[in-house]
Write a protein that holds these residues in place. Sequence first.
Motif, mmCIF file in Angstrom:
data_model
loop_
_atom_site.group_PDB
_atom_site.id
_atom_site.type_symbol
_atom_site.label_atom_id
_atom_site.label_comp_id
_atom_site.label_asym_id
_atom_site.label_seq_id
_atom_site.Cartn_x
_atom_site.Cartn_y
_atom_site.Cartn_z
ATOM 1 N N SER A 22 -8.871 -14.522 -4.559
ATOM 2 C CA SER A 22 -7.503 -14.261 -5.015
ATOM 3 C C SER A 22 -7.413 -12.881 -5.651
ATOM 4 C CB SER A 22 -7.042 -15.326 -6.021
ATOM 5 O OG SER A 22 -7.797 -15.226 -7.214
ATOM 6 N N SER A 23 -6.172 -12.410 -5.778
ATOM 7 C CA SER A 23 -5.892 -11.082 -6.329
ATOM 8 C C SER A 23 -4.581 -11.148 -7.083
ATOM 9 C CB SER A 23 -5.790 -10.078 -5.172
ATOM 10 O OG SER A 23 -5.157 -8.879 -5.575
ATOM 11 N N ARG A 24 -4.531 -10.443 -8.198
ATOM 12 C CA ARG A 24 -3.243 -10.366 -8.907
ATOM 13 C C ARG A 24 -2.443 -9.177 -8.385
ATOM 14 N NH1 ARG A 24 -5.017 -10.214 -15.054
ATOM 15 N NH2 ARG A 24 -6.740 -9.033 -14.101
ATOM 16 N N GLU A 25 -1.131 -9.337 -8.332
ATOM 17 C CA GLU A 25 -0.255 -8.278 -7.817
ATOM 18 C C GLU A 25 1.108 -8.342 -8.513
ATOM 19 O OE1 GLU A 25 -0.584 -9.370 -3.647
ATOM 20 O OE2 GLU A 25 1.178 -10.673 -3.762
ATOM 21 N N TRP A 26 1.706 -7.151 -8.689
ATOM 22 C CA TRP A 26 3.001 -7.060 -9.355
ATOM 23 C C TRP A 26 4.132 -7.193 -8.342
ATOM 24 C CZ3 TRP A 26 4.343 -7.252 -14.316
ATOM 25 C CH2 TRP A 26 3.365 -6.989 -15.284
ATOM 26 N N LEU B 197 12.464 -7.985 -3.112
ATOM 27 C CA LEU B 197 12.293 -8.927 -4.223
ATOM 28 C C LEU B 197 11.243 -9.967 -3.845
ATOM 29 C CD1 LEU B 197 15.956 -9.530 -5.459
ATOM 30 C CD2 LEU B 197 14.225 -8.006 -6.418
ATOM 31 N N ASP B 198 10.465 -10.388 -4.844
ATOM 32 C CA ASP B 198 9.431 -11.418 -4.676
ATOM 33 C C ASP B 198 8.358 -11.034 -3.667
ATOM 34 O OD1 ASP B 198 10.465 -13.369 -6.585
ATOM 35 O OD2 ASP B 198 12.138 -13.569 -5.182
ATOM 36 N N HIS B 199 8.140 -9.735 -3.524
ATOM 37 C CA HIS B 199 7.048 -9.210 -2.722
ATOM 38 C C HIS B 199 6.263 -8.223 -3.593
ATOM 39 C CE1 HIS B 199 9.307 -10.834 0.657
ATOM 40 N NE2 HIS B 199 8.280 -10.564 1.454
ATOM 41 N N PRO B 200 4.997 -7.963 -3.265
ATOM 42 C CA PRO B 200 4.261 -6.966 -4.041
ATOM 43 C C PRO B 200 4.866 -5.579 -3.866
ATOM 44 C CG PRO B 200 2.977 -7.689 -2.128
ATOM 45 C CD PRO B 200 4.162 -8.596 -2.237
ATOM 46 N N MET B 201 4.954 -4.831 -4.952
ATOM 47 C CA MET B 201 5.384 -3.441 -4.873
ATOM 48 C C MET B 201 4.232 -2.619 -4.287
ATOM 49 S SD MET B 201 7.591 -2.970 -8.377
ATOM 50 C CE MET B 201 6.261 -3.410 -9.469
ATOM 51 N N ASP B 202 4.553 -1.400 -3.872
ATOM 52 C CA ASP B 202 3.492 -0.552 -3.341
ATOM 53 C C ASP B 202 3.582 0.836 -3.941
ATOM 54 O OD1 ASP B 202 5.379 0.967 -1.612
ATOM 55 O OD2 ASP B 202 5.466 -0.887 -0.460
ATOM 56 N N GLY B 203 2.586 1.647 -3.634
ATOM 57 C CA GLY B 203 2.473 3.007 -4.158
ATOM 58 C C GLY B 203 1.035 3.464 -3.999
ATOM 59 N N GLY B 204 0.775 4.695 -4.349
ATOM 60 C CA GLY B 204 -0.551 5.269 -4.159
ATOM 61 C C GLY B 204 -1.629 4.507 -4.902
ATOM 62 N N ALA B 205 -2.777 4.344 -4.231
ATOM 63 C CA ALA B 205 -3.922 3.684 -4.851
ATOM 64 C C ALA B 205 -5.195 4.243 -4.231
ATOM 65 C CB ALA B 205 -3.865 2.173 -4.652
ATOM 66 N N VAL C 115 -11.404 5.026 -0.368
ATOM 67 C CA VAL C 115 -10.214 5.382 0.410
ATOM 68 C C VAL C 115 -8.976 5.511 -0.477
ATOM 69 C CG1 VAL C 115 -11.036 4.328 2.565
ATOM 70 C CG2 VAL C 115 -9.708 2.952 0.950
ATOM 71 N N LEU C 116 -8.089 6.366 -0.006
ATOM 72 C CA LEU C 116 -6.749 6.535 -0.578
ATOM 73 C C LEU C 116 -5.778 5.835 0.352
ATOM 74 C CD1 LEU C 116 -4.796 8.108 -2.573
ATOM 75 C CD2 LEU C 116 -4.830 9.945 -0.876
ATOM 76 N N HIS C 117 -4.843 5.063 -0.215
ATOM 77 C CA HIS C 117 -3.899 4.316 0.634
ATOM 78 C C HIS C 117 -2.619 4.040 -0.147
ATOM 79 C CE1 HIS C 117 -4.628 0.451 -1.446
ATOM 80 N NE2 HIS C 117 -5.839 0.940 -1.635
ATOM 81 N N GLY C 118 -1.689 3.321 0.451
ATOM 82 C CA GLY C 118 -0.367 3.145 -0.152
ATOM 83 C C GLY C 118 -0.055 1.769 -0.691
ATOM 84 N N LEU C 119 -1.076 0.921 -0.881
ATOM 85 C CA LEU C 119 -0.817 -0.441 -1.349
ATOM 86 C C LEU C 119 -1.357 -0.648 -2.759
ATOM 87 C CD1 LEU C 119 -1.483 -2.509 1.931
ATOM 88 C CD2 LEU C 119 0.686 -1.648 1.021
ATOM 89 N N GLY C 120 -0.694 0.027 -3.695
ATOM 90 C CA GLY C 120 -1.038 -0.121 -5.101
ATOM 91 C C GLY C 120 -0.386 -1.341 -5.719
ATOM 92 N N TRP C 121 -0.369 -1.382 -7.045
ATOM 93 C CA TRP C 121 0.230 -2.476 -7.820
ATOM 94 C C TRP C 121 -0.478 -3.818 -7.567
ATOM 95 C CZ3 TRP C 121 3.926 -1.851 -11.624
ATOM 96 C CH2 TRP C 121 4.662 -0.660 -11.614
ATOM 97 N N ARG C 122 -1.727 -3.794 -7.100
ATOM 98 C CA ARG C 122 -2.469 -5.038 -6.850
ATOM 99 C C ARG C 122 -3.966 -4.757 -6.993
ATOM 100 N NH1 ARG C 122 0.134 -5.319 -1.076
ATOM 101 N NH2 ARG C 122 1.397 -3.704 -2.046
ATOM 102 N N GLU C 123 -4.727 -5.833 -7.187
ATOM 103 C CA GLU C 123 -6.178 -5.687 -7.362
ATOM 104 C C GLU C 123 -6.892 -5.499 -6.024
ATOM 105 O OE1 GLU C 123 -7.281 -8.206 -11.339
ATOM 106 O OE2 GLU C 123 -6.553 -9.381 -9.634
ATOM 107 N N ILE C 124 -6.546 -6.322 -5.034
ATOM 108 C CA ILE C 124 -7.158 -6.258 -3.707
ATOM 109 C C ILE C 124 -6.065 -5.952 -2.695
ATOM 110 C CG2 ILE C 124 -8.538 -7.464 -1.962
ATOM 111 C CD1 ILE C 124 -10.037 -7.173 -4.574
ATOM 112 N N ALA C 125 -6.292 -4.963 -1.842
ATOM 113 C CA ALA C 125 -5.301 -4.553 -0.848
ATOM 114 C C ALA C 125 -5.845 -4.771 0.558
ATOM 115 C CB ALA C 125 -4.922 -3.090 -1.039
#
Length: 339
Positions: free
Chosen positions: A8-12, A71-79, A97-107
């Motif tokens: 599991s992973s936590r995500e905003w 709404l009710d989906h994980p946000m994204d951004g640089g990670a 790696v650099l990618h665009g699925l931030g705001w979470r522990e595991i992408a």
Amino acid sequence: MSAALPTSSREWHLVARPHGWPKAEDFALREAAVAAPAEGRILVRNKYFSVDPYMRGRMNDVKSYTPPFKLDHPMDGGAVGEVIASNADGFAVGDHVLHGLGWREIADVPARHAVQVDPDLAPLSAYLGVLGMTGLTAYAGLFEVASFKEGDAVFVSGAAGAVGSQVGQLAKLKGASRVIGSAGSDEKVRLLTEEYGFDAAFNYKNGPVHEQLKEAAPDGIDVYFDNVGGDHLEAAISALNVHGRATICGMIAQYNATEPTPGPRNMALIIGKRLRLTGMLVGDHADLQPQFVQEVAGWLASGELKYRETTVEGIENGYDAFVGLLRGENTGKMIVSLV
């Protein structure tokens, strides 16, 4: 494939569209299941993710240059993070790696949307700031959009932020005659002049921007890099010399406004001075990326280019980091650390 993958992973998630300033109840930190990556995908344990002013606009349900957060989906951004499982050619467990699925522990990232980065060239967090999107924004906005040339006098608003601090230093490195910055505290003003080498700086809370800019730039300015909008843009239009150029990068002064904000009252000056005001999005300048990384990495290695990061520890503090950014509590790039 890696053996023991996390389950599991936590995500905003954005759970309500903010009206004015974002509130804690507009967001939720939720658990999500983690599965092995499908073909062409990689699983990344994020080490750092970025919070940026543009994300506030994506929280509104309006048509813009980038789709709003769902709404009710994980946000994204640089990670930036480490590959823990790979089902894609060219990516191995242990790669960074650099990618665009931030705001979470595991992408779970499509490999085509990930770029390998070298932790030996610079700290990993730098790829979110000085060597990342904010750095490229400064580089492209100054040199390509504003057509900076040696001898120009440059004014930067929001100058202690991640983009603004780099703009001012790049201008100095390329032979600006004078670099002026505005910031929101006396401490940040000292940072601009004492560490980043700005020729002059002022606290916009200490008096009218128009008057403080006139004092700091008695001979006017040739380039304005706008991160703020509002009274800063109005003051810059007055201060710009004939054939002056402005890069309109951000308008953080009005991101949380609930009423329309008044525009500059002196726009007639644009005609007589033959000014050029140009909006910019960093995505239009991806072709500059190799040149940018090569040049800026050299300045970082030599110590000629300095940068600051404000790091907030723990994914549970992601909301606080974002709101702190909007309040100007950061110096340099605002980063959330998951390590």
